[in-house]
Every structure is written in structure tokens, then in C-alpha cells.
Design a protein around this motif. Sequence first.
Motif, mmCIF file in Angstrom:
data_model
loop_
_atom_site.group_PDB
_atom_site.id
_atom_site.type_symbol
_atom_site.label_atom_id
_atom_site.label_comp_id
_atom_site.label_asym_id
_atom_site.label_seq_id
_atom_site.Cartn_x
_atom_site.Cartn_y
_atom_site.Cartn_z
ATOM 1 N N ARG A 56 0.840 -1.202 0.000
ATOM 2 C CA ARG A 56 0.000 0.000 0.000
ATOM 3 C C ARG A 56 0.874 1.251 0.000
ATOM 4 N NH1 ARG A 56 -3.819 -0.442 4.653
ATOM 5 N NH2 ARG A 56 -1.935 0.027 5.854
ATOM 6 N N GLU A 104 2.435 1.696 -3.521
ATOM 7 C CA GLU A 104 1.439 2.245 -4.454
ATOM 8 C C GLU A 104 1.293 3.756 -4.256
ATOM 9 O OE1 GLU A 104 -3.364 1.848 -5.412
ATOM 10 O OE2 GLU A 104 -2.349 0.363 -4.157
ATOM 11 N N ARG A 121 2.559 7.063 -7.074
ATOM 12 C CA ARG A 121 1.462 7.793 -7.700
ATOM 13 C C ARG A 121 1.924 9.226 -7.982
ATOM 14 N NH1 ARG A 121 -2.279 7.070 -3.908
ATOM 15 N NH2 ARG A 121 -2.975 5.106 -4.851
#
Length: 302
Positions: free
Chosen positions: A274, A277, A281
Motif C-alpha cells: 500500500r 502504491e 502515484r
Amino acid sequence: MFGFLTRGKSITRIALDPPVPQGDRHGIAVVLIVRNEARHAAEWARFHRLAGVRQFIVYDNGSTDGTAEVLRSELGEALTLIPWDQKLRDAVRGLEIHNQVLAYAHAVRNFGPSFRWMTLIDLDEFLVPKGAGDLNEALAGLEGCDNISLPWHMFGRSGHIEAPEGGVLRNYTRRNPDPMSDAKGLRNFKMIVDPCKVLSIRVHQIWTDAAGTTCNDAGRRFTHRTRETREFYCAERIQLNHYYTRSDAELRAKIARGPNLTTPDADHLRRVMRKVENIERDEIEDTSALDWLDRKGVSGWT
């Protein structure tokens, strides 16, 4: 000496009596706990020695890949190496004592009196003296601060599946654009402190007064709570680059090694991925470390 504060099933904050400063104390010491980082240890050590670190106090958490030998070769007498392969628990309550926090408390009490500054970081973190020739020059403008919080600048894989040839700084130049993001796992801090003012320690929080006061790198005062706000952010003197993943292959190996505290494997994997990610971004290019090396006249850095 120690008072323990607990969270859940582990002891993650340790209180201590501040050490008494020596009259001739000076310079900055880096405190590090490390396990199996031989691939990147030489670059990390060379960079921080060039950046003006006086002493490296390294706690070896059971390395088997030659990490200690690499650090000895690079640092010589500037290295203090301590075996630190353990998982300790409170005998009455069974609470695991965070091994990294325990190392930090040991370093402050036993080595702190010799140094004006002490920073407690990891080998995937680089202190970049962006606005100065070295860390000592950068910190000269912050003498009124006992406690400086540096926000993470989180770097991802930069498209590398396997570990590339060469060092971290040239291969990983893409990071999340927002060090103060609310995204899970992105906003956190490491500290530079006066070790002779330290009252208690967590991995990402160090108390040097009862109010929990800390400065940003412009010297403005906040608390641990208000440093979470966007008004806190500044990275003009020193930027903390956190190369969290390196390549995808190294990320997988990092996940397999597990966390510092005992955690179910599935929880650890979910938390790490998590965070990755979120890091990757809307990335931006950041060459702050290489730019500083160029200003120092260092060419061909690997």
C-alpha cells in the motif's frame, strides 16, 4: 534509567535520563541499525562521510552478507560497530521491546555526551545538505533547536525490476511529490537532536522537552502534533531522502525479511505494498543528492 511506555503488544517508546555533555563535544554522529545491506552500505557510508558526519554508531542486527566488513573498509576509525542480534521481551507482561528503539536509547546514553548532534536513521535514508556545503554548516543555523524533524521524501522503484548496476543515488531519482501527504505511509519523520537533551525515544519521535517541541529545518518551532501540518514543511537546509523500495527485486527481499517488530506476514505485505502504491502515484524527478555531489565537485558517483 529506563521507563517503558507501551502500545498494543510491544514497547515502542523508551524513556531515559539525558546523558551529561562533555565539555569538548562537537560534530554529528549517525546512529544506524542494519541487517544484510552489504550491497548499498559503501555508497551510504561514503556519502555521509562526505557530508560531514564525524562518527557512525552502527548496531548490526545479525547481518550475514558482509555488511560489517563493508562498513569497516569504508569508515575505519569513524565506525563504532555493536552486535545487536536479539528480540527482547518484558518478562512479566511478555511485551516485545522494539529492538531499533532500544539501540537508539543505548546510543544516546553511551555515546551522546561526545556529540553536539545525533541523528538516528536507516541505511535507505540519505541526509542531503541541500543548502550548505555539509551537514555541519547546515546545522550551524539551527543552534537554537534541540530537536529537528526532517520529513521523508519517498523514492520508489524508478522503473527497475532487477537491481541495476551502480549506486542508489544515480539509479533512483523519482519520488512522491508531497512529503506532507495524507496518503497512508508517506508522511513521517526522522530526527536530528541534541543527545544530551533526549528524554524519550520512538523510531520517528524523540522528546527533548515535556511539551514535545521540535523544529523544522528553517528553525521554526512546532510540536509533534503540529509538525503534521503543511505549515511545518521545509527542506531548504537538509532534505531526508528515503529510498524505500529500490528495485522491485529488492523490495520483495525486504518484504521477506520482515519488519522490526513481530508482525503477521500478510499484514506486513499489505502495509508495504500500500505504501509503494502511494509512493509511485504522480512521481516527480528529484536529483537533489546528485546536485549536491556536483556542487562538491564529485564526478562519476556510483
